[in-house]
Write an enzyme that holds these catalytic residues in place. Structure first.
Site, PDB file in Angstrom:
ATOM      1  N   ASN A 156       0.789  -1.236   0.000  1.00 14.94           N
ATOM      2  CA  ASN A 156       0.000   0.000   0.000  1.00 14.94           C
ATOM      3  C   ASN A 156       0.822   1.287   0.000  1.00 14.94           C
ATOM      4  O   ASN A 156       0.335   2.313  -0.472  1.00 14.94           O
ATOM      5  CB  ASN A 156      -1.023  -0.015   1.145  1.00 14.94           C
ATOM      6  N   GLY A 233       0.261  -7.689   6.939  1.00 12.94           N
ATOM      7  CA  GLY A 233      -0.943  -8.145   7.629  1.00 12.94           C
ATOM      8  C   GLY A 233      -0.633  -9.058   8.814  1.00 12.94           C
ATOM      9  O   GLY A 233       0.469  -9.609   8.938  1.00 12.94           O
ATOM     10  N   GLY A 237       2.430 -11.788   9.533  1.00 17.36           N
ATOM     11  CA  GLY A 237       3.240 -11.361  10.677  1.00 17.36           C
ATOM     12  C   GLY A 237       3.381 -12.466  11.719  1.00 17.36           C
ATOM     13  O   GLY A 237       4.486 -12.734  12.210  1.00 17.36           O
ATOM     14  N   GLU A 252       5.128  -4.287  12.093  1.00 19.95           N
ATOM     15  CA  GLU A 252       4.203  -3.167  11.876  1.00 19.95           C
ATOM     16  C   GLU A 252       2.994  -3.749  11.166  1.00 19.95           C
ATOM     17  O   GLU A 252       3.042  -3.997   9.956  1.00 19.95           O
ATOM     18  CB  GLU A 252       4.874  -2.099  11.000  1.00 19.95           C
ATOM     19  N   CYS A 286      -2.888   1.518   6.694  1.00 23.87           N
ATOM     20  CA  CYS A 286      -2.930   0.903   8.019  1.00 23.87           C
ATOM     21  C   CYS A 286      -3.539   1.815   9.075  1.00 23.87           C
ATOM     22  O   CYS A 286      -4.059   1.342  10.076  1.00 23.87           O
ATOM     23  CB  CYS A 286      -1.528   0.472   8.438  1.00 23.87           C
TER      24      CYS A 286
HETATM   25  P1  NAD Z   1       0.631  -9.051   3.432  1.00 21.04           P
HETATM   26  O1  NAD Z   1       0.791  -9.450   4.852  1.00 21.04           O
HETATM   27  O2  NAD Z   1      -0.216  -9.855   2.560  1.00 21.04           O
HETATM   28  O3  NAD Z   1       2.052  -8.951   2.712  1.00 21.04           O
HETATM   29  C1  NAD Z   1       3.089  -8.139   3.238  1.00 21.04           C
HETATM   30  C2  NAD Z   1       4.415  -8.677   2.744  1.00 21.04           C
HETATM   31  O4  NAD Z   1       4.622  -9.964   3.317  1.00 21.04           O
HETATM   32  C3  NAD Z   1       4.510  -8.866   1.237  1.00 21.04           C
HETATM   33  O5  NAD Z   1       5.802  -8.527   0.812  1.00 21.04           O
HETATM   34  C4  NAD Z   1       4.259 -10.345   1.072  1.00 21.04           C
HETATM   35  O6  NAD Z   1       4.822 -10.860  -0.116  1.00 21.04           O
HETATM   36  C5  NAD Z   1       4.963 -10.884   2.295  1.00 21.04           C
HETATM   37  N1  NAD Z   1       4.531 -12.216   2.732  1.00 21.04           N
HETATM   38  C6  NAD Z   1       3.328 -12.789   2.608  1.00 21.04           C
HETATM   39  N2  NAD Z   1       3.339 -14.016   3.159  1.00 21.04           N
HETATM   40  C7  NAD Z   1       4.573 -14.210   3.657  1.00 21.04           C
HETATM   41  C8  NAD Z   1       5.221 -15.269   4.346  1.00 21.04           C
HETATM   42  N3  NAD Z   1       4.583 -16.407   4.639  1.00 21.04           N
HETATM   43  N4  NAD Z   1       6.509 -15.113   4.707  1.00 21.04           N
HETATM   44  C9  NAD Z   1       7.163 -13.978   4.445  1.00 21.04           C
HETATM   45  N5  NAD Z   1       6.612 -12.947   3.769  1.00 21.04           N
HETATM   46  C10 NAD Z   1       5.332 -13.058   3.395  1.00 21.04           C
HETATM   47  O7  NAD Z   1       0.129  -7.512   3.477  1.00 21.04           O
HETATM   48  P2  NAD Z   1      -0.301  -6.579   2.258  1.00 21.04           P
HETATM   49  O8  NAD Z   1      -1.640  -7.020   1.772  1.00 21.04           O
HETATM   50  O9  NAD Z   1       0.816  -6.395   1.294  1.00 21.04           O
HETATM   51  O10 NAD Z   1      -0.428  -5.174   3.033  1.00 21.04           O
HETATM   52  C11 NAD Z   1      -1.530  -4.827   3.759  1.00 21.04           C
HETATM   53  C12 NAD Z   1      -1.314  -5.024   5.246  1.00 21.04           C
HETATM   54  O11 NAD Z   1      -0.170  -4.295   5.691  1.00 21.04           O
HETATM   55  C13 NAD Z   1      -2.473  -4.469   6.046  1.00 21.04           C
HETATM   56  O12 NAD Z   1      -2.774  -5.350   7.096  1.00 21.04           O
HETATM   57  C14 NAD Z   1      -1.932  -3.162   6.571  1.00 21.04           C
HETATM   58  O13 NAD Z   1      -2.572  -2.659   7.703  1.00 21.04           O
HETATM   59  C15 NAD Z   1      -0.513  -3.516   6.834  1.00 21.04           C
HETATM   60  N6  NAD Z   1       0.306  -2.308   6.925  1.00 21.04           N
HETATM   61  C16 NAD Z   1       0.812  -1.946   8.152  1.00 21.04           C
HETATM   62  C17 NAD Z   1       1.545  -0.762   8.260  1.00 21.04           C
HETATM   63  C18 NAD Z   1       2.139  -0.312   9.559  1.00 21.04           C
HETATM   64  O14 NAD Z   1       3.087   0.466   9.521  1.00 21.04           O
HETATM   65  N7  NAD Z   1       1.633  -0.749  10.709  1.00 21.04           N
HETATM   66  C19 NAD Z   1       1.768   0.027   7.135  1.00 21.04           C
HETATM   67  C20 NAD Z   1       1.218  -0.383   5.922  1.00 21.04           C
HETATM   68  C21 NAD Z   1       0.499  -1.564   5.832  1.00 21.04           C
END
Ligand code: NAD
Length: 487
Positions: A156, A233, A237, A252, A286
């Protein structure tokens, strides 16, 4: 190493390389092809880790002046090419061109802050004589690099959230491997160009593209990696935390942020900030405003003004200057929103505007009477949907705001300082914005959540602290200082 030169290469081991397998990067507007990137193999990721581990020794020996100069030059490079960065970011993501320019400007700020922080990585002297066991000892601690850091980032904010990891990592004298979101890797690759142009020694920064579910486990569990910094997400995480083992971790994660509007609020400000916070980046944010608790005496007025303002949002093509809101990142995500809203409506919610989908576009949507146990009330929506609740008191608003498993940031609109302090003390979140929505962030402030919203803090100085290890030094004096003075 595979050499099939298709599309844009990734940066591994100081070289731009391709892979046998590739990933198509699509424009969420119409699924047209924007570019092709490599899908890194296990062998490529392992080699990248070994190379980066060696580079971490070089990074640790760079003077803070050199780190500061490189970070400043990288910031200047992004600034010189701001429009190019913004167009690429907008193309691969769901951000409009104006939203993208704002993100590029924030990236420049993040890198500039990182350059400044590189010159003030400070320790403290310690009062060893506070205990009899510390007599005749003097000492201090200072901060040293962690070593090799793996950063995994979401779709995002595909540029600034990468800068929030790369900037502090380099400022702190570390090597870093970035795994950007599978669907939006182009901004991260372009950021690597800035560091190359700035003269960062090879291998200190790698950007490995691929599917998180395929290469994530290798990156996260490798013993040479000393820290994993993840933004994304909750599910990914939690998976990463279980797998990482004995490493530093920064998480995060997401939220479903609350905003409280009391009867003594300036309603114009509350409406304007909450609409912007709910629909910025099509709600894929987020900090996005998801749940608004409005005191009953101003509820009707707030709701009608909120709906009116929401209906003015111009949804459309991202590259047009007057577009306010673009599509969701994929049609699949827009379909998920559709399902969640259907569930809320079936459970008794009422829809006031929006509720329609066209491809990956979902209209800005306002709901009321939302049952607390449906997904749009409990989970992170991460889309252009806001639920407005009527409450009888600040106490009720705080209780409802806290009644979820997330806690990133919250906002409260009030003119009463007592109410503001009640909210500050009792809201279970990482940050409370007074007279603003949850959607406010300064790149220098500590940023992060409690509960399901994460572990640790970003914000350049705070991320830098997480990316260093304290080393304590203690001198035992052979010629004791104590008891020498004579009256
Ligand atoms: P996501 O969790 O689907 O993916 C995030 C990253 O993790 C991507 O690079 C993805 O390829 C990787 N990933 C996915 N599965 C994995 C695994 N098993 N092992 C290692 N890496 C893996 O999230 P998204 O859809 O890209 O982003 C949206 C989420 O991010 C929302 O929940 C949002 O709130 C959060 N977010 C948090 C913040 C913050 O600073 N707190 C900022 C922006 C977004």
């Amino acid at each position: 190493m595979p050499t099939q030169s298709v599309g844009r290469p990734m940066l591994l081991g100081g070289q731009w390389v391709y892979s046998d397998r590739t990933i198509n990067i699509l424009d969420p507007h119409d699924n047209s092809l924007v570019d092709i990137v490599p899908a890194a193999t296990r062998e490529q990721v392992e080699t990248a880790i070994e190379d980066a581990q060696r580079a971490s020794k070089v990074a640790a020996e760079m003077t803070s002046y050199d780190r500061m100069s490189i970070l400043k030059k990288a910031a200047a490079y992004v600034e010189e090419n701001l429009e190019e960065y913004a167009k690429l970011l907008s193309k691969e993501s769901s951000k409009t061109i104006r939203e993208s320019r704002k993100e590029v400007r924030r990236c420049i700020e993040t890198l500039t802050l990182s350059a400044e922080e590189a010159t003030r990585i400070e320790g403290e002297t310690l009062s060893f004589d506070q205990s009899p066991s510390g007599q005749n000892r003097i000492g201090y601690f200072y901060r040293l690099p962690v070593g090799l850091i793996v950063a995994i980032t979401p779709f995002n904010d595909p540029l600034n959230l990468v800068a929030h990891k790369v900037g502090p990592a380099i400022a702190g004298g570390n090597a870093i491997i970035v795994k950007p979101a599978t669907v939006t890797p182009l901004s991260a690759l372009k950021l690597a160009e800035a560091f190359e142009a700035a003269g960062l020694p090879p291998n200190i920064l790698s950007v490995v593209t691929g599917h998180g579910s395929e290469i994530g486990d290798i990156l996260v569990s490798h013993p040479a990696v000393r820290m994993v910094t993840f933004t994304g997400g909750l599910n990914a995480g939690e998976h990463i935390m279980k797998l990482a083992g004995l490493k530093k971790i920064s998480m995060e994660l997401g939220s479903n942020s609350p905003v409280i509007v009391l009867e003594d609020a300036i309603l114009d400000d509350a409406v304007e900030a909450s609409v912007s916070g709910a629909f910025w980046a099509a709600g894929q944010n987020c900090l996005g405003v998801q749940r608004i608790f409005v005191e009953s005496s101003v509820y009707d007025e707030f709701l009608s003004r909120f709906i009116e303002r929401t209906q003015q949002i111009r949804v459309g093509e991202k590259e047009l200057e007057d577009t306010d809101m673009g599509p969701m990142i994929t049609e699949k995500e827009a379909c998920r929103i559709e399902e969640w809203i259907l569930e809320a409506l079936e459970m008794g919610a009422q829809i006031h505007t929006g509720g329609t989908r066209k491809g990956s576009y979902y209209a800005p949507t306002v709901l009321t009477n939302v049952p607390l146990d449906c997904q749009v009330a409990m989970e992170e929506v991460f889309g252009p949907v806001v639920s407005i609740f009527k409450v009888d008191s600040l106490d009720e608003a705080i209780e409802l705001a806290n009644g979820v498993s997330y806690g990133l940031q919250a906002g409260i609109f009030t003119s009463d300082i007592e109410h503001a302090f009640q909210a500050i003390r009792r809201l279970e979140v990482g940050g409370v914005m007074i007279n603003d929505s949850s959607d406010y962030r300064l790149d220098a402030m500590p940023f992060g959540g409690v509960k399901g919203s994460g572990v640790g803090r970003e914000g350049v100085k705070f991320a830098l602290h997480e990316m260093t290890e304290l080393k304590v030094v203690c001198f035992k004096l052979t010629h004791p200082l104590a008891n020498k003075a004579k009256v």
